[in-house]
Design an enzyme around this catalytic site. Structure first.
Site, PDB file in Angstrom:
ATOM      1  N   LYS A 102       8.388  -1.475  -2.244  1.00 54.73           N
ATOM      2  CA  LYS A 102       7.718  -0.709  -1.184  1.00 54.73           C
ATOM      3  C   LYS A 102       8.759  -0.101  -0.226  1.00 54.73           C
ATOM      4  O   LYS A 102       8.702   1.088   0.104  1.00 54.73           O
ATOM      5  CB  LYS A 102       6.754  -1.636  -0.434  1.00 54.73           C
ATOM      6  CG  LYS A 102       6.228  -1.105   0.866  1.00 54.73           C
ATOM      7  CD  LYS A 102       5.225   0.013   0.693  1.00 54.73           C
ATOM      8  CE  LYS A 102       4.933   0.644   2.014  1.00 54.73           C
ATOM      9  NZ  LYS A 102       3.738   1.403   2.108  1.00 54.73           N
ATOM     10  N   GLU A 142       0.842  -1.191   0.000  1.00 52.88           N
ATOM     11  CA  GLU A 142       0.000   0.000   0.000  1.00 52.88           C
ATOM     12  C   GLU A 142       0.883   1.249   0.000  1.00 52.88           C
ATOM     13  O   GLU A 142       1.803   1.355   0.777  1.00 52.88           O
ATOM     14  CB  GLU A 142      -0.892  -0.026   1.259  1.00 52.88           C
ATOM     15  CG  GLU A 142      -1.946   1.034   1.262  1.00 52.88           C
ATOM     16  CD  GLU A 142      -2.625   1.158  -0.083  1.00 52.88           C
ATOM     17  OE1 GLU A 142      -3.345   0.237  -0.470  1.00 52.88           O
ATOM     18  OE2 GLU A 142      -2.415   2.171  -0.788  1.00 52.88           O
ATOM     19  N   CYS A 159       6.205   4.467   8.957  1.00 50.95           N
ATOM     20  CA  CYS A 159       6.893   3.734   7.875  1.00 50.95           C
ATOM     21  C   CYS A 159       8.350   4.101   7.630  1.00 50.95           C
ATOM     22  O   CYS A 159       9.194   3.221   7.510  1.00 50.95           O
ATOM     23  CB  CYS A 159       6.120   3.928   6.574  1.00 50.95           C
ATOM     24  SG  CYS A 159       4.648   2.941   6.521  1.00 50.95           S
TER      25      CYS A 159
HETATM   26  C1  UDX Z   1       4.628   7.404   3.757  1.00 53.81           C
HETATM   27  C2  UDX Z   1       4.635   7.309   2.211  1.00 53.81           C
HETATM   28  O1  UDX Z   1       4.467   8.629   1.653  1.00 53.81           O
HETATM   29  C3  UDX Z   1       3.513   6.375   1.739  1.00 53.81           C
HETATM   30  O2  UDX Z   1       3.607   6.195   0.335  1.00 53.81           O
HETATM   31  C4  UDX Z   1       3.666   5.023   2.439  1.00 53.81           C
HETATM   32  O3  UDX Z   1       2.603   4.150   2.075  1.00 53.81           O
HETATM   33  C5  UDX Z   1       3.665   5.203   3.945  1.00 53.81           C
HETATM   34  O4  UDX Z   1       4.710   6.122   4.332  1.00 53.81           O
HETATM   35  P1  UDX Z   1       3.166   8.754   5.531  1.00 53.81           P
HETATM   36  O5  UDX Z   1       4.219   8.342   6.511  1.00 53.81           O
HETATM   37  O6  UDX Z   1       1.736   8.524   5.878  1.00 53.81           O
HETATM   38  O7  UDX Z   1       3.395   8.039   4.117  1.00 53.81           O
HETATM   39  O8  UDX Z   1       3.310  10.340   5.253  1.00 53.81           O
HETATM   40  P2  UDX Z   1       4.251  11.235   4.305  1.00 53.81           P
HETATM   41  O9  UDX Z   1       3.405  12.244   3.652  1.00 53.81           O
HETATM   42  O10 UDX Z   1       5.122  10.428   3.438  1.00 53.81           O
HETATM   43  O11 UDX Z   1       5.153  12.019   5.380  1.00 53.81           O
HETATM   44  C6  UDX Z   1       6.120  11.357   6.179  1.00 53.81           C
HETATM   45  C7  UDX Z   1       6.859  12.362   7.032  1.00 53.81           C
HETATM   46  O12 UDX Z   1       7.695  13.197   6.233  1.00 53.81           O
HETATM   47  C8  UDX Z   1       5.934  13.311   7.805  1.00 53.81           C
HETATM   48  O13 UDX Z   1       6.442  13.493   9.112  1.00 53.81           O
HETATM   49  C9  UDX Z   1       5.983  14.595   7.009  1.00 53.81           C
HETATM   50  O14 UDX Z   1       5.713  15.733   7.774  1.00 53.81           O
HETATM   51  C10 UDX Z   1       7.430  14.567   6.511  1.00 53.81           C
HETATM   52  N1  UDX Z   1       7.628  15.355   5.301  1.00 53.81           N
HETATM   53  C11 UDX Z   1       7.051  14.962   4.121  1.00 53.81           C
HETATM   54  C12 UDX Z   1       8.420  16.503   5.340  1.00 53.81           C
HETATM   55  O15 UDX Z   1       8.949  16.884   6.396  1.00 53.81           O
HETATM   56  N2  UDX Z   1       8.599  17.216   4.181  1.00 53.81           N
HETATM   57  C13 UDX Z   1       8.056  16.846   2.999  1.00 53.81           C
HETATM   58  O16 UDX Z   1       8.279  17.552   1.990  1.00 53.81           O
HETATM   59  C14 UDX Z   1       7.237  15.690   2.969  1.00 53.81           C
END
Ligand code: UDX
Ligand code: ADP
Length: 475
Positions: free
Chosen positions: A225, A170, A281
């Site tokens: 993944k 996913e 993740c």
């Molecule tokens: C991530 C992956 O994006 C997703 O594809 C996978 O299935 C699960 O892991 P998620 O952890 O839910 O998703 O959120 P994501 O939007 O990826 O953000 C992860 C972290 O990175 C957050 O703490 C977010 O604040 C941070 N982040 C993200 C940043 O600091 N800057 C960015 O530009 C993007």
């Protein structure tokens, strides 16, 4: 007895968490002719999914309430009866937690597969006829093999039960889960049984274009993944490392992000500097990748990826240190307001949230914290930080004693929280923090007061003239 048919009519998903719940809700919504049973051994979670008050669902996600409203009790059901629905299903999704091992071989790096193994054993025991098993949880490469061995170990019933195992990771991100599920960039299906692959791709094909459904072998799918998450985390660590350089040189991290992101080879997404990545993740998957590389005798590759985590830890620490330095090197008895406790906006998930680490550092330095979050409740913060002393301690002596050290309180009113505060730290990028009236709020603070904006949410130019002390990441 079920036959080896390609048309799936009953699905069971084991695990009603942040992945299983929303994923199955969207699947049921898109396929009204398929009965979808989401089962979990956690009774409280199942009750919450069945709550008639949709505000009380266990997972907060934009648009999820609407999907649940349409599908629940029509063809989407949540139940504790794991045995019954495993037995009825043509296809079973495994969507259980796979956290990092905390003891034994691979401790601190490898994924703990005890929940996956338990599910495989349950499926081996209770499945009937032919069943397609779909790995949804993020798992180490070659986990499908473990699942297959467990499923095939029941020699007595070998003729009555047959299984095919697929990997279908996913890619949804929390906070945009429903959108991501409804309009995925791609759907990845790994496996070697054409018949099962066809059955699963026909389900997705109801709302995902055929060209977006990528088919690979099992191991490529499982590895992809991990690598997708590692690459995304690496981008965040890269931009965060440059935020520190910008602070030293007078460059502005947002301008740098825009400038490099407009190169189509680089792209503009995932270039937002912040307090470090959180979530269930990124860290877990990179640790897993590091473990895998070391296991296969590739220490250089392992070290390369390990540095993505080192930079992330450093970024979180760096922010705590800046706060201490700006507040004259001591936080003892200073009142600091934390805005945001979830790991990102639009979710109530706090797993690996940078707020946990930063709050712990500030408490360690003697600060008194007031924590606000639009969706995370006090109970969840208590699980991460220990008791909210102001609310739960009945013994006044203990409270007074502990108060001498440090404490935190929960508040759902920003204005009240900020009264007499020495500093406000914005940690989560919730949209409600973007347009706060800082002119008014700043007046209520004890001077000299500071605002630490770790997400570049405040338009700093607006407040320059009125003498507010604002520290903003990467500027
Ligand atoms: C991530 C992956 O994006 C997703 O594809 C996978 O299935 C699960 O892991 P998620 O952890 O839910 O998703 O959120 P994501 O939007 O990826 O953000 C992860 C972290 O990175 C957050 O703490 C977010 O604040 C941070 N982040 C993200 C940043 O600091 N800057 C960015 O530009 C993007
Ligand atoms: P994710 O973010 O991957 O969805 P969560 O921790 O939110 O992870 O959800 C995983 C769910 O799986 C939990 O609600 C847990 O109770 C459930 N679970 C784990 N093992 C089993 C099992 N053997 N049978 C049923 N449910 C399980």
């Amino acid at each position: 007895m079920k036959t080896n048919k390609s048309k799936i009519s009953t699905i069971c998903c084991i695990g009603a968490g942040y992945v299983g719940g929303p994923t199955m809700a969207v699947l049921a919504d898109k396929c009204p002719d398929i009965k979808v049973y989401v089962v979990d051994k956690n009774k409280e979670r199942i009750n919450a999914w069945n709550n008639s008050n949709l505000e009380k669902l266990p997972v907060y996600e934009p648009k999820l309430k609407d999907v649940i409203k349409r599908a629940r009790d029509r063809n989407l059901f949540f139940s504790e009866n794991v045995k019954k629905y495993i037995g009825l299903a043509d296809m079973i999704f495994l969507s259980v937690n796979t956290p990092t091992k905390v003891k034994g071989i691979g401790s601190g790096q490898a994924s703990d597969l005890k929940w996956i193994e338990a599910c495989a054993r349950d499926v081996a025991k209770w499945a009937n006829g032919h069943t397609i098993i779909v790995e949804k949880s993020t798992i180490p490469v070659r986990t499908a093999e473990t699942i297959k061995i467990i499923l095939e170990s029941d020699q007595v019933n070998k003729s009555k039960k047959t299984f095919a195992v697929l990997s279908n990771p996913e890619f949804l991100a929390e906070g945009s889960a429903v959108n991501d599920l409804e309009n995925p960039d791609r759907v990845l299906i790994g496996g070697d049984d054409d018949h099962s692959i066809k059955s699963l791709s026909e389900i997705y094909n109801r709302w995902v274009h055929r060209e977006k459904i990528i088919k690979t072998n099992l191991w490529s799918s499982e590895l992809s993944k991990l690598i997708a998450n590692a690459f995304l985390a690496q981008r965040v660590s890269s931009i965060n490392s440059i935020s520190a350089l910008c602070e030293k040189t007078g460059a502005d991290i947002n301008q740098v992000s825009d400038a490099i992101g407009s190169d189509t080879r680089i792209g503009s997404k995932f270039l937002k500097a912040g307090p470090g990545f959180g979530g269930s993740c990124f860290k877990k998957d990179i640790l897993n990748l590091v473990y895998l590389c070391n296991h296969f005798g590739l220490p250089e590759v392992a070290n390369y990826w390990d540095n993505v985590i080192s930079i992330n830890n450093w970024q979180q620490k760096r922010i705590s240190q800046i706060i201490v330095n700006k507040l004259f090197g001591t936080l003892t008895d200073k009142k600091i307001v934390i805005l945001g406790f979830s790991f990102k906006a639009d979710t109530n998930d706090t797993r690996e949230s940078p707020a946990i680490y930063i709050a712990k550092d500030l408490l360690e330095e003697g600060a008194n914290l007031i924590i606000h979050d639009p969706k995370v409740n006090q109970k969840q913060i208590e699980l991460e930080l220990g008791n909210d002393l102001n609310c739960s301690s009945k013994d006044k002596n203990i409270f007074e004693e502990t108060k001498k050290q440090n404490y935190w309180k929960f508040s759902n009113n920003i204005e009240n929280a900020i009264e007499n505060a020495d500093a406000v730290v914005i940690i989560t990028n919730w949209s409600e923090y973007k347009n706060l009236n800082w002119n008014k709020l700043y007046e209520k603070m004890r001077k000299p007061a500071w605002i630490f904006d770790t997400r570049s949410l405040i338009n700093i130019k607006e407040f320059k003239d009125i003498g507010i002390n604002i520290w903003q990441i990467g500027t």
